[in-house]
Design a protein around this motif. Structure first.
Motif, PDB file in Angstrom:
ATOM      1  N   LEU A  55     -79.250  32.769 -32.372  1.00  0.00           N
ATOM      2  CA  LEU A  55     -79.632  32.289 -33.668  1.00  0.00           C
ATOM      3  C   LEU A  55     -81.023  32.190 -33.994  1.00  0.00           C
ATOM      4  CD1 LEU A  55     -76.883  29.567 -34.621  1.00  0.00           C
ATOM      5  CD2 LEU A  55     -76.610  32.274 -34.571  1.00  0.00           C
ATOM      6  N   MET A  56     -81.756  32.996 -33.067  1.00  0.00           N
ATOM      7  CA  MET A  56     -83.254  32.945 -33.239  1.00  0.00           C
ATOM      8  C   MET A  56     -83.976  33.510 -34.657  1.00  0.00           C
ATOM      9  SD  MET A  56     -84.871  31.212 -30.876  1.00  0.00           S
ATOM     10  CE  MET A  56     -86.511  31.896 -30.816  1.00  0.00           C
ATOM     11  N   ASN A  57     -83.043  34.269 -35.175  1.00  0.00           N
ATOM     12  CA  ASN A  57     -83.517  34.880 -36.515  1.00  0.00           C
ATOM     13  C   ASN A  57     -82.742  34.672 -37.518  1.00  0.00           C
ATOM     14  OD1 ASN A  57     -85.172  36.794 -38.244  1.00  0.00           O
ATOM     15  ND2 ASN A  57     -85.945  37.797 -36.543  1.00  0.00           N
ATOM     16  N   ASP A  58     -82.574  35.080 -38.731  1.00  0.00           N
ATOM     17  CA  ASP A  58     -81.822  34.962 -39.623  1.00  0.00           C
ATOM     18  C   ASP A  58     -80.483  34.963 -39.577  1.00  0.00           C
ATOM     19  OD1 ASP A  58     -84.255  34.357 -41.256  1.00  0.00           O
ATOM     20  OD2 ASP A  58     -84.229  36.225 -42.134  1.00  0.00           O
ATOM     21  N   PHE A  59     -79.577  34.026 -40.022  1.00  0.00           N
ATOM     22  CA  PHE A  59     -78.161  34.228 -39.570  1.00  0.00           C
ATOM     23  C   PHE A  59     -77.486  33.378 -40.768  1.00  0.00           C
ATOM     24  CE2 PHE A  59     -79.623  29.925 -37.832  1.00  0.00           C
ATOM     25  CZ  PHE A  59     -78.692  29.258 -38.138  1.00  0.00           C
ATOM     26  N   CYS A  60     -76.152  33.630 -40.888  1.00  0.00           N
ATOM     27  CA  CYS A  60     -75.278  32.974 -41.929  1.00  0.00           C
ATOM     28  C   CYS A  60     -73.782  32.458 -41.316  1.00  0.00           C
ATOM     29  CB  CYS A  60     -75.344  33.841 -43.181  1.00  0.00           C
ATOM     30  SG  CYS A  60     -74.077  35.263 -42.693  1.00  0.00           S
ATOM     31  N   HIS A  61     -73.341  31.618 -42.004  1.00  0.00           N
ATOM     32  CA  HIS A  61     -72.022  31.181 -41.897  1.00  0.00           C
ATOM     33  C   HIS A  61     -70.807  31.792 -42.513  1.00  0.00           C
ATOM     34  CE1 HIS A  61     -73.707  27.164 -39.560  1.00  0.00           C
ATOM     35  NE2 HIS A  61     -73.976  28.250 -39.039  1.00  0.00           N
ATOM     36  N   ILE A  62     -69.995  32.266 -42.369  1.00  0.00           N
ATOM     37  CA  ILE A  62     -68.865  32.593 -43.253  1.00  0.00           C
ATOM     38  C   ILE A  62     -67.459  32.199 -42.610  1.00  0.00           C
ATOM     39  CG2 ILE A  62     -67.809  34.457 -44.298  1.00  0.00           C
ATOM     40  CD1 ILE A  62     -70.335  36.114 -44.081  1.00  0.00           C
ATOM     41  N   SER A  63     -66.893  31.448 -43.386  1.00  0.00           N
ATOM     42  CA  SER A  63     -65.492  31.147 -42.914  1.00  0.00           C
ATOM     43  C   SER A  63     -64.657  32.044 -43.293  1.00  0.00           C
ATOM     44  CB  SER A  63     -65.126  30.087 -43.699  1.00  0.00           C
ATOM     45  OG  SER A  63     -63.841  29.347 -43.411  1.00  0.00           O
ATOM     46  N   LEU A  64     -63.702  32.568 -42.354  1.00  0.00           N
ATOM     47  CA  LEU A  64     -62.642  33.648 -42.749  1.00  0.00           C
ATOM     48  C   LEU A  64     -61.384  32.957 -43.393  1.00  0.00           C
ATOM     49  CD1 LEU A  64     -63.131  36.206 -39.898  1.00  0.00           C
ATOM     50  CD2 LEU A  64     -64.171  36.162 -42.023  1.00  0.00           C
ATOM     51  N   TYR A 111     -66.453  31.335 -38.995  1.00  0.00           N
ATOM     52  CA  TYR A 111     -65.811  30.083 -38.627  1.00  0.00           C
ATOM     53  C   TYR A 111     -64.316  30.373 -39.105  1.00  0.00           C
ATOM     54  CZ  TYR A 111     -69.677  26.769 -38.121  1.00  0.00           C
ATOM     55  OH  TYR A 111     -70.695  26.319 -37.602  1.00  0.00           O
ATOM     56  N   ASN A 112     -63.544  29.575 -38.685  1.00  0.00           N
ATOM     57  CA  ASN A 112     -62.079  29.712 -39.033  1.00  0.00           C
ATOM     58  C   ASN A 112     -61.577  31.063 -38.657  1.00  0.00           C
ATOM     59  OD1 ASN A 112     -61.751  27.085 -39.526  1.00  0.00           O
ATOM     60  ND2 ASN A 112     -62.812  27.684 -41.555  1.00  0.00           N
ATOM     61  N   PRO A 113     -61.779  32.029 -37.357  1.00  0.00           N
ATOM     62  CA  PRO A 113     -61.551  33.522 -37.693  1.00  0.00           C
ATOM     63  C   PRO A 113     -60.431  34.004 -37.646  1.00  0.00           C
ATOM     64  CG  PRO A 113     -62.305  32.721 -35.284  1.00  0.00           C
ATOM     65  CD  PRO A 113     -62.417  31.414 -36.292  1.00  0.00           C
ATOM     66  N   ARG A 114     -59.242  33.335 -36.883  1.00  0.00           N
ATOM     67  CA  ARG A 114     -58.108  33.928 -36.673  1.00  0.00           C
ATOM     68  C   ARG A 114     -56.923  32.692 -36.572  1.00  0.00           C
ATOM     69  NH1 ARG A 114     -54.958  36.087 -32.451  1.00  0.00           N
ATOM     70  NH2 ARG A 114     -53.833  38.087 -33.140  1.00  0.00           N
ATOM     71  N   SER A 115     -55.970  32.817 -37.066  1.00  0.00           N
ATOM     72  CA  SER A 115     -54.873  31.841 -37.056  1.00  0.00           C
ATOM     73  C   SER A 115     -53.486  32.738 -37.138  1.00  0.00           C
ATOM     74  CB  SER A 115     -54.853  30.834 -38.062  1.00  0.00           C
ATOM     75  OG  SER A 115     -54.344  31.176 -39.187  1.00  0.00           O
ATOM     76  N   LYS A 116     -52.647  31.947 -36.828  1.00  0.00           N
ATOM     77  CA  LYS A 116     -50.822  32.451 -36.890  1.00  0.00           C
ATOM     78  C   LYS A 116     -50.766  32.872 -38.233  1.00  0.00           C
ATOM     79  CE  LYS A 116     -49.158  29.910 -32.981  1.00  0.00           C
ATOM     80  NZ  LYS A 116     -47.845  29.071 -32.678  1.00  0.00           N
ATOM     81  N   GLY A 117     -51.310  32.043 -39.231  1.00  0.00           N
ATOM     82  CA  GLY A 117     -51.031  32.395 -40.575  1.00  0.00           C
ATOM     83  C   GLY A 117     -51.984  33.376 -41.026  1.00  0.00           C
ATOM     84  N   THR A 175     -62.229  28.766 -32.365  1.00  0.00           N
ATOM     85  CA  THR A 175     -63.090  29.417 -31.723  1.00  0.00           C
ATOM     86  C   THR A 175     -64.423  29.843 -32.774  1.00  0.00           C
ATOM     87  OG1 THR A 175     -61.425  30.650 -30.518  1.00  0.00           O
ATOM     88  CG2 THR A 175     -63.548  31.841 -30.797  1.00  0.00           C
ATOM     89  N   ILE A 176     -65.733  29.995 -32.478  1.00  0.00           N
ATOM     90  CA  ILE A 176     -66.673  30.352 -33.309  1.00  0.00           C
ATOM     91  C   ILE A 176     -66.980  31.970 -32.701  1.00  0.00           C
ATOM     92  CG2 ILE A 176     -68.471  29.181 -31.936  1.00  0.00           C
ATOM     93  CD1 ILE A 176     -68.558  29.598 -35.592  1.00  0.00           C
ATOM     94  N   VAL A 177     -67.160  32.865 -33.599  1.00  0.00           N
ATOM     95  CA  VAL A 177     -67.539  34.246 -33.216  1.00  0.00           C
ATOM     96  C   VAL A 177     -68.934  34.603 -33.844  1.00  0.00           C
ATOM     97  CG1 VAL A 177     -66.971  36.613 -33.583  1.00  0.00           C
ATOM     98  CG2 VAL A 177     -64.995  34.743 -33.238  1.00  0.00           C
ATOM     99  N   ILE A 178     -69.992  34.866 -33.076  1.00  0.00           N
ATOM    100  CA  ILE A 178     -71.157  35.062 -33.419  1.00  0.00           C
ATOM    101  C   ILE A 178     -71.402  36.505 -33.164  1.00  0.00           C
ATOM    102  CG2 ILE A 178     -73.593  34.455 -33.290  1.00  0.00           C
ATOM    103  CD1 ILE A 178     -72.858  31.742 -32.085  1.00  0.00           C
ATOM    104  N   VAL A 179     -71.615  37.110 -34.303  1.00  0.00           N
ATOM    105  CA  VAL A 179     -72.010  38.731 -34.521  1.00  0.00           C
ATOM    106  C   VAL A 179     -73.445  38.905 -34.489  1.00  0.00           C
ATOM    107  CG1 VAL A 179     -71.617  40.808 -35.361  1.00  0.00           C
ATOM    108  CG2 VAL A 179     -69.657  39.025 -35.396  1.00  0.00           C
ATOM    109  N   GLY A 180     -73.861  39.370 -33.565  1.00  0.00           N
ATOM    110  CA  GLY A 180     -75.526  39.842 -33.372  1.00  0.00           C
ATOM    111  C   GLY A 180     -76.114  40.406 -34.433  1.00  0.00           C
ATOM    112  N   ASN A 181     -77.222  40.650 -34.629  1.00  0.00           N
ATOM    113  CA  ASN A 181     -77.765  41.809 -35.301  1.00  0.00           C
ATOM    114  C   ASN A 181     -78.222  42.847 -34.525  1.00  0.00           C
ATOM    115  OD1 ASN A 181     -80.531  41.376 -34.257  1.00  0.00           O
ATOM    116  ND2 ASN A 181     -81.359  40.060 -36.003  1.00  0.00           N
TER     117      ASN A 181
END
Length: 241
Positions: A123-132, A159-165, A217-223
């Motif tokens: 997270l050393m450069n610009d980043f954002c949070h998105i809940s799925l 955030y909230n990347p994947r669930s049974k529902g 789980t938190i999933v962090i996708v790089g730039n």
């Protein structure tokens, strides 16, 4: 006083001193059962008001009612209470209450920060949070936000990347991201961050195993500049080395 306390991702070691102090001095604690269990050893002798999943409005109203009697009360959330937590809901409800109460938000370590520290420095450069999770936000809106973030080459914390529902939301989000990023883009996974079964993994979009991902789980996708150094995920800040 009504305190809104962020507990951090799950370990007492990652709680702020202010959060520890507030829980110690406050006699009434309101929270979701899972959050209460995270700090169970700190709650002996305290009045507990515990609700189940999706009882957010009920919890917040109860905390406000208790505060209106003149008692100090703390409502607890995992992570940071102002990031997908209880802070916004409490403030909304308190502003509509007939009787004024003092409210203080106590910050906590959110999952992306806890995971980022374990994974390296993504997270050393610009980043954002998105809940799925589309329980509160329409899926079309979420997809638009993922598209915009990927197009702008933000590091994206999902955030909230994947669930049974919602088994396909992560897959759809990654498909959108792949419109703008390579399948070799570095991805960090933090599962049960700061808890007993904590797992960190550095992989790529191409090699990500979606079956490993769940709601803790938190999933962090790089730039496009994020890379792996000695097994750690690094997003350059831009220094000339």
């Amino acid at each position: 006083m009504l305190y809104i306390v962020g507990l951090g991702p799950g370990s007492k070691d990652l709680m702020t001193q202010e959060a520890l102090d507030v829980i110690e001095k406050t006699d009434t604690i309101v929270g979701y059962a899972t959050y209460v269990r995270l700090v169970q050893d700190m709650l002996k002798g305290k009045e507990l008001v515990v609700t189940g999943m999706r009882g957010e409005i009920e919890r917040c109203k109860k905390a406000i009612e208790i505060a209106q009697t003149g008692k100090d009360v703390a409502i607890i959330s995992s992570g940071d209470a102002g990031i997908y937590g209880m802070a916004g809901l409490v403030l909304e409800l308190a502003s509509k209450a007939d009787q004024h109460i003092d409210v203080k938000v106590v910050p906590g370590v959110t999952a992306s920060i806890g995971a980022a520290a374990a994974l390296g420095a993504p997270l050393m450069n610009d980043f954002c949070h998105i809940s799925l999770s589309d329980l509160m936000t329409p899926w079309d809106v979420i997809k638009d936000r993922v598209d915009a973030a990927a197009k702008a080459d933000f590091v994206i914390c999902l955030y909230n990347p994947r669930s049974k529902g919602r088994p396909n939301n992560l897959h759809e989000a990654l498909a959108i991201i792949l419109k703008y990023k390579s399948e070799d883009t570095v991805v960090g996974i933090g599962k049960d961050v700061a808890r007993k079964k904590e797992i960190e993994k550095v992989t790529t979009i191409k090699d990500l195993d979606e079956e490993e991902i769940n709601m803790t789980t938190i999933v962090i996708v790089g730039n496009k500049n994020t890379y792996v150094a000695d097994g750690r995920m690094v997003t350059p800040r831009g220094y000339t080395l």
